[in-house]
Design a protein around this motif. Structure first.
Motif, PDB file in Angstrom:
ATOM      1  N   ALA A 224       5.724  12.502   0.087  1.00 26.34           N
ATOM      2  CA  ALA A 224       5.406  11.106   0.009  1.00 26.34           C
ATOM      3  C   ALA A 224       4.299  10.538   0.052  1.00 26.34           C
ATOM      4  CB  ALA A 224       6.639  10.228   0.540  1.00 26.34           C
ATOM      5  N   ARG A 225       3.840  11.126   1.500  1.00 18.79           N
ATOM      6  CA  ARG A 225       2.412  10.624   1.669  1.00 18.79           C
ATOM      7  C   ARG A 225       1.343  11.168   0.893  1.00 18.79           C
ATOM      8  NH1 ARG A 225       3.054  11.384   6.603  1.00 18.79           N
ATOM      9  NH2 ARG A 225       2.077  13.522   6.822  1.00 18.79           N
ATOM     10  N   ASN A 226       1.401  12.242   0.393  1.00 18.90           N
ATOM     11  CA  ASN A 226       0.497  12.814  -0.460  1.00 18.90           C
ATOM     12  C   ASN A 226       0.448  12.425  -1.737  1.00 18.90           C
ATOM     13  OD1 ASN A 226      -0.193  14.342   1.683  1.00 18.90           O
ATOM     14  ND2 ASN A 226       0.927  16.318   1.114  1.00 18.90           N
ATOM     15  N   ASN A 227       1.657  11.496  -2.056  1.00 19.15           N
ATOM     16  CA  ASN A 227       1.734  10.925  -3.945  1.00 19.15           C
ATOM     17  C   ASN A 227       1.590   9.405  -3.616  1.00 19.15           C
ATOM     18  OD1 ASN A 227       2.537  13.105  -5.502  1.00 19.15           O
ATOM     19  ND2 ASN A 227       3.751  13.884  -3.795  1.00 19.15           N
ATOM     20  N   LEU A 228       0.927   9.151  -2.581  1.00 20.82           N
ATOM     21  CA  LEU A 228       0.727   7.471  -2.581  1.00 20.82           C
ATOM     22  C   LEU A 228      -0.003   7.109  -3.593  1.00 20.82           C
ATOM     23  CD1 LEU A 228       0.148   6.853   1.269  1.00 20.82           C
ATOM     24  CD2 LEU A 228       2.282   6.466   0.061  1.00 20.82           C
ATOM     25  N   ARG A 229       0.517   5.968  -4.288  1.00 23.66           N
ATOM     26  CA  ARG A 229      -0.274   5.416  -5.572  1.00 23.66           C
ATOM     27  C   ARG A 229       0.114   4.037  -5.391  1.00 23.66           C
ATOM     28  NH1 ARG A 229       2.018   6.783 -10.656  1.00 23.66           N
ATOM     29  NH2 ARG A 229       4.144   6.810  -9.319  1.00 23.66           N
ATOM     30  N   TYR A 230      -1.345   3.169  -5.710  1.00 28.36           N
ATOM     31  CA  TYR A 230      -1.317   1.951  -5.622  1.00 28.36           C
ATOM     32  C   TYR A 230      -1.769   1.273  -7.023  1.00 28.36           C
ATOM     33  CZ  TYR A 230      -0.326   1.312  -0.658  1.00 28.36           C
ATOM     34  OH  TYR A 230       0.047   1.550   0.521  1.00 28.36           O
ATOM     35  N   ARG A 231      -1.141  -0.078  -7.534  1.00 22.63           N
ATOM     36  CA  ARG A 231      -1.576  -0.691  -8.524  1.00 22.63           C
ATOM     37  C   ARG A 231      -2.696  -1.599  -8.273  1.00 22.63           C
ATOM     38  NH1 ARG A 231      -1.773   0.714 -13.198  1.00 22.63           N
ATOM     39  NH2 ARG A 231       0.622   1.246 -13.056  1.00 22.63           N
ATOM     40  N   LEU A 232      -3.907  -1.811  -8.953  1.00 22.33           N
ATOM     41  CA  LEU A 232      -4.866  -2.885  -8.701  1.00 22.33           C
ATOM     42  C   LEU A 232      -4.787  -3.614  -9.859  1.00 22.33           C
ATOM     43  CD1 LEU A 232      -7.170  -4.226  -7.255  1.00 22.33           C
ATOM     44  CD2 LEU A 232      -8.761  -2.272  -8.131  1.00 22.33           C
ATOM     45  N   MET A 233      -4.622  -5.064  -9.736  1.00 24.81           N
ATOM     46  CA  MET A 233      -4.847  -5.859 -10.712  1.00 24.81           C
ATOM     47  C   MET A 233      -5.941  -7.009 -10.644  1.00 24.81           C
ATOM     48  SD  MET A 233      -0.675  -6.433 -11.249  1.00 24.81           S
ATOM     49  CE  MET A 233      -0.548  -6.762 -13.192  1.00 24.81           C
ATOM     50  N   ILE A 234      -6.827  -7.065 -11.656  1.00 24.23           N
ATOM     51  CA  ILE A 234      -7.928  -7.829 -11.635  1.00 24.23           C
ATOM     52  C   ILE A 234      -7.432  -9.135 -12.554  1.00 24.23           C
ATOM     53  CG2 ILE A 234     -10.061  -8.052 -12.047  1.00 24.23           C
ATOM     54  CD1 ILE A 234     -10.554  -5.169 -11.504  1.00 24.23           C
ATOM     55  N   TYR A 244      -5.344  -0.973 -13.049  1.00 28.01           N
ATOM     56  CA  TYR A 244      -5.820   0.153 -12.508  1.00 28.01           C
ATOM     57  C   TYR A 244      -4.827   0.949 -11.679  1.00 28.01           C
ATOM     58  CZ  TYR A 244     -10.183  -1.213 -14.948  1.00 28.01           C
ATOM     59  OH  TYR A 244     -11.138  -1.708 -15.516  1.00 28.01           O
ATOM     60  N   GLU A 245      -4.556   2.076 -11.523  1.00 23.82           N
ATOM     61  CA  GLU A 245      -3.741   2.843 -10.579  1.00 23.82           C
ATOM     62  C   GLU A 245      -4.853   3.699  -9.856  1.00 23.82           C
ATOM     63  OE1 GLU A 245      -1.115   7.042 -10.713  1.00 23.82           O
ATOM     64  OE2 GLU A 245      -0.275   5.187 -12.087  1.00 23.82           O
ATOM     65  N   ILE A 246      -4.527   3.383  -8.653  1.00 18.96           N
ATOM     66  CA  ILE A 246      -5.512   4.106  -7.582  1.00 18.96           C
ATOM     67  C   ILE A 246      -4.896   5.043  -6.632  1.00 18.96           C
ATOM     68  CG2 ILE A 246      -7.543   2.456  -7.685  1.00 18.96           C
ATOM     69  CD1 ILE A 246      -6.484   1.156  -5.237  1.00 18.96           C
ATOM     70  N   SER A 247      -5.308   5.992  -6.453  1.00 22.92           N
ATOM     71  CA  SER A 247      -4.741   6.997  -5.384  1.00 22.92           C
ATOM     72  C   SER A 247      -5.822   7.921  -4.916  1.00 22.92           C
ATOM     73  CB  SER A 247      -3.710   7.954  -5.997  1.00 22.92           C
ATOM     74  OG  SER A 247      -4.316   8.670  -7.101  1.00 22.92           O
ATOM     75  N   ARG A 248      -5.326   8.760  -3.665  1.00 20.09           N
ATOM     76  CA  ARG A 248      -6.412   9.546  -2.856  1.00 20.09           C
ATOM     77  C   ARG A 248      -6.053  10.976  -3.073  1.00 20.09           C
ATOM     78  NH1 ARG A 248     -10.717   8.204  -0.382  1.00 20.09           N
ATOM     79  NH2 ARG A 248     -10.008   6.007   0.033  1.00 20.09           N
TER      80      ARG A 248
END
Length: 258
Positions: A224-234, A244-248
């Protein structure tokens, strides 16, 4: 993917007034997909991309502090030695501060070395567009995403910097880095492709929002930690929203933007 700024291109500035700083402003030109020049300016006025480079080179923030104690030189290492550190804040925190288009990380210790990135969100624009239509250059919307070691710095002009908080890797010789903590800008949004497509409106920023996306959890917490994805909305004043979808990447530790 962003490439690291070569050590010889970083600049170390020091004098009695400003203290000690490492300037990493040149790193913005090693980022892919960054529109340092607005597409209208490129098409109508033939503005070359090097103009932003000229801004970084000719309008260096340390120039105004030159005196007999001033020095500007490439970054170097220092010999390892035991020392008693005196923190600026009692809990040892560092302060990340934003300006119109500049970003700085102040040292956590007194007499330490800070990091500065100048003109990070600056863009060469078409001069005929009134300033009021763009909004003021001011990185005033700041969101911290600790799960990604990420700071989102959004300017009223509608450009957003994705800033990763970093620490230098330990060296295995008798020297150490001059600084304790740092940061790197990994992306500037909207991307050059989106700006060329006309997706960024000619109006100020209304706000930004960042939140986690649902992920499929497997056995254990690592997946779960390795698949962290976030949504950034401008969000812009004309009600247009860019998402945009951002992850590491867990293997390379690089920020990924889609």
């Amino acid at each position: 993917m962003p490439s690291a700024l070569p050590l010889k291109k970083a600049r170390f500035a020091e004098n009695d007034k400003i203290g000690r700083w490492i300037d990493t402003s040149r790193a913005i030109h090693s980022l892919p997909h960054v529109a340092t020049t607005h597409p209208w300016a490129r098409r109508v006025h033939g503005v070359a991309p090097y103009e932003h480079r000229y801004l970084v080179e000719s309008d260096c923030w340390v120039e105004k502090f030159k005196d007999s104690s001033f020095s500007l030189k490439p970054v170097e290492f220092r010999p390892v030695k035991a020392k008693k550190r005196k923190m600026v804040l009692q809990d040892g925190s560092s302060i990340l501060r934003t300006y119109e288009t500049d970003i700085e990380l102040r040292s956590c210790e007194e007499g330490g070395v800070g990091i500065m990135s100048q003109h990070a969100t600056a863009q060469v624009n078409r001069p005929s567009i009134p300033l009021a239509r763009w909004g003021i250059d001011r990185i005033s919307n700041v969101v911290f995403v600790p799960e990604l070691s990420l700071v989102v710095g959004a300017s009223m002009s509608g450009r957003v910097a994705l800033i990763t908080l970093t620490k230098p890797q330990p060296r295995h010789d008798q020297h150490e880095w001059l600084f304790e903590r740092g940061f790197k800008i990994e992306a500037i949004l909207p991307t050059r492709r989106d700006e060329d497509a006309g997706l960024r409106p000619i109006c100020p920023l209304y706000g930004v929002a960042v939140g986690p996306l649902p992920v499929a959890t497997g056995s254990g917490d690592n997946k779960a930690r390795n698949n962290l994805r976030y949504r950034l909305m401008i969000h812009y004043y004309n009600l247009r929203i860019l998402s945009y979808e951002i992850s590491r990447n867990v293997d390379t530790n690089r920020l990924q933007v889609a």
